[in-house]
Design a protein around this motif. Structure first.
Motif, mmCIF file in Angstrom:
data_model
loop_
_atom_site.group_PDB
_atom_site.id
_atom_site.type_symbol
_atom_site.label_atom_id
_atom_site.label_comp_id
_atom_site.label_asym_id
_atom_site.label_seq_id
_atom_site.Cartn_x
_atom_site.Cartn_y
_atom_site.Cartn_z
ATOM 1 N N LEU A 142 19.645 -7.884 69.281
ATOM 2 C CA LEU A 142 19.612 -9.382 69.818
ATOM 3 C C LEU A 142 20.811 -10.058 69.214
ATOM 4 O O LEU A 142 21.653 -10.912 69.788
ATOM 5 N N LEU A 143 21.043 -9.797 67.813
ATOM 6 C CA LEU A 143 22.008 -10.314 67.150
ATOM 7 C C LEU A 143 23.515 -10.126 67.945
ATOM 8 O O LEU A 143 24.448 -10.832 68.157
ATOM 9 N N GLY A 144 23.915 -8.881 68.119
ATOM 10 C CA GLY A 144 24.933 -8.302 68.648
ATOM 11 C C GLY A 144 25.206 -8.895 70.309
ATOM 12 O O GLY A 144 26.344 -9.365 70.712
ATOM 13 N N LEU A 145 24.167 -8.891 71.043
ATOM 14 C CA LEU A 145 24.253 -9.674 72.429
ATOM 15 C C LEU A 145 24.485 -10.722 72.210
ATOM 16 O O LEU A 145 25.514 -11.549 73.125
ATOM 17 N N ALA A 146 23.962 -11.500 71.383
ATOM 18 C CA ALA A 146 24.398 -13.076 71.177
ATOM 19 C C ALA A 146 25.649 -13.346 70.859
ATOM 20 O O ALA A 146 26.104 -14.280 71.179
ATOM 21 N N VAL A 147 26.232 -12.422 70.078
ATOM 22 C CA VAL A 147 27.615 -12.535 69.617
ATOM 23 C C VAL A 147 28.547 -12.509 70.867
ATOM 24 O O VAL A 147 29.431 -13.244 71.031
ATOM 25 N N LEU A 148 28.238 -11.385 71.723
ATOM 26 C CA LEU A 148 29.094 -11.127 72.903
ATOM 27 C C LEU A 148 28.826 -12.087 73.780
ATOM 28 O O LEU A 148 29.972 -12.766 74.555
#
Length: 194
Positions: free
Chosen positions: A159-165
């Motif tokens: 979720l953290l990675g997707l939010a950054v993208l």
């Protein structure tokens, strides 16, 4: 202008699968290892109930995705500028949604899971400030749900990675929309003032 509309559409198409992945990841957090008992007994980490992935990174992100994908082509320059202003507002909504997803996922990760330990149902890692992430040997203190720490860490990092993208994509469209909304009318007036 066609290039900026095409660019916005491609950004919208990129946001769509990211938003769907956030929704799925958040739903998986609600059912550790596919079991429904823990959600029924309210044995999940408290921040999971803020639905960072479902609301912020998922449903809220569908707004800019749909707006970017459906940007139409108009013959009138003013309408194109107005259309890009709408995409700027949608990008701001997307920035807020992705930031919410990132913050809630971060808080959930730092807090750690609620699990059954030798002391009963508790948050065994809550007072560590996230240091437990670097100490995988301590994860076995959680007896139930089985492998809950690994489950939460994997999904929350996703979720953290997707939010950054999502944030980067919305930031790109914010810049694209602002440049085209502001510069396009000026270029249009200069073109006919000669």
């Amino acid at each position: 202008m066609c290039c900026s509309v095409g660019f916005a559409r491609s950004l919208g198409l990129a946001l769509l699968p990211l938003a769907l992945c956030c929704i799925v990841a958040n739903l998986l957090l609600l059912f550790p290892m596919g079991e429904i008992d823990y959600v029924q007994q309210d044995r999940l980490a408290s921040y999971i109930w803020y639905f960072g992935g479902l609301g912020g990174g998922g449903l809220l992100m569908l707004i800019p995705s749909v707006v970017f994908i459906t940007l139409g082509k108009c013959d009138c320059c003013w309408n194109e500028s107005l259309m890009m202003c709408g995409s700027v507002l949608a990008a701001v909504v997307g920035l807020l949604g992705s930031a919410y997803c990132f913050v809630i996922s971060g808080f959930t990760l730092v807090q750690g899971p609620q699990c059954f330990t030798a002391m009963g149902w508790t948050y065994p890692f809550a007072d560590q400030g996230g240091r437990y992430l670097l100490q995988p040997d301590s994860w076995s203190s959680c007896l139930q749900p089985v492998r809950i720490v690994e489950w939460n860490v994997t999904l929350l990092c996703l979720l953290l990675g997707l939010a950054v993208l999502e944030f980067i994509i919305c930031l790109l469209q914010l810049g694209n929309g602002l440049v085209n909304a502001v510069c396009r009318p000026c270029c249009y007036k200069q073109e006919y003032s000669l």
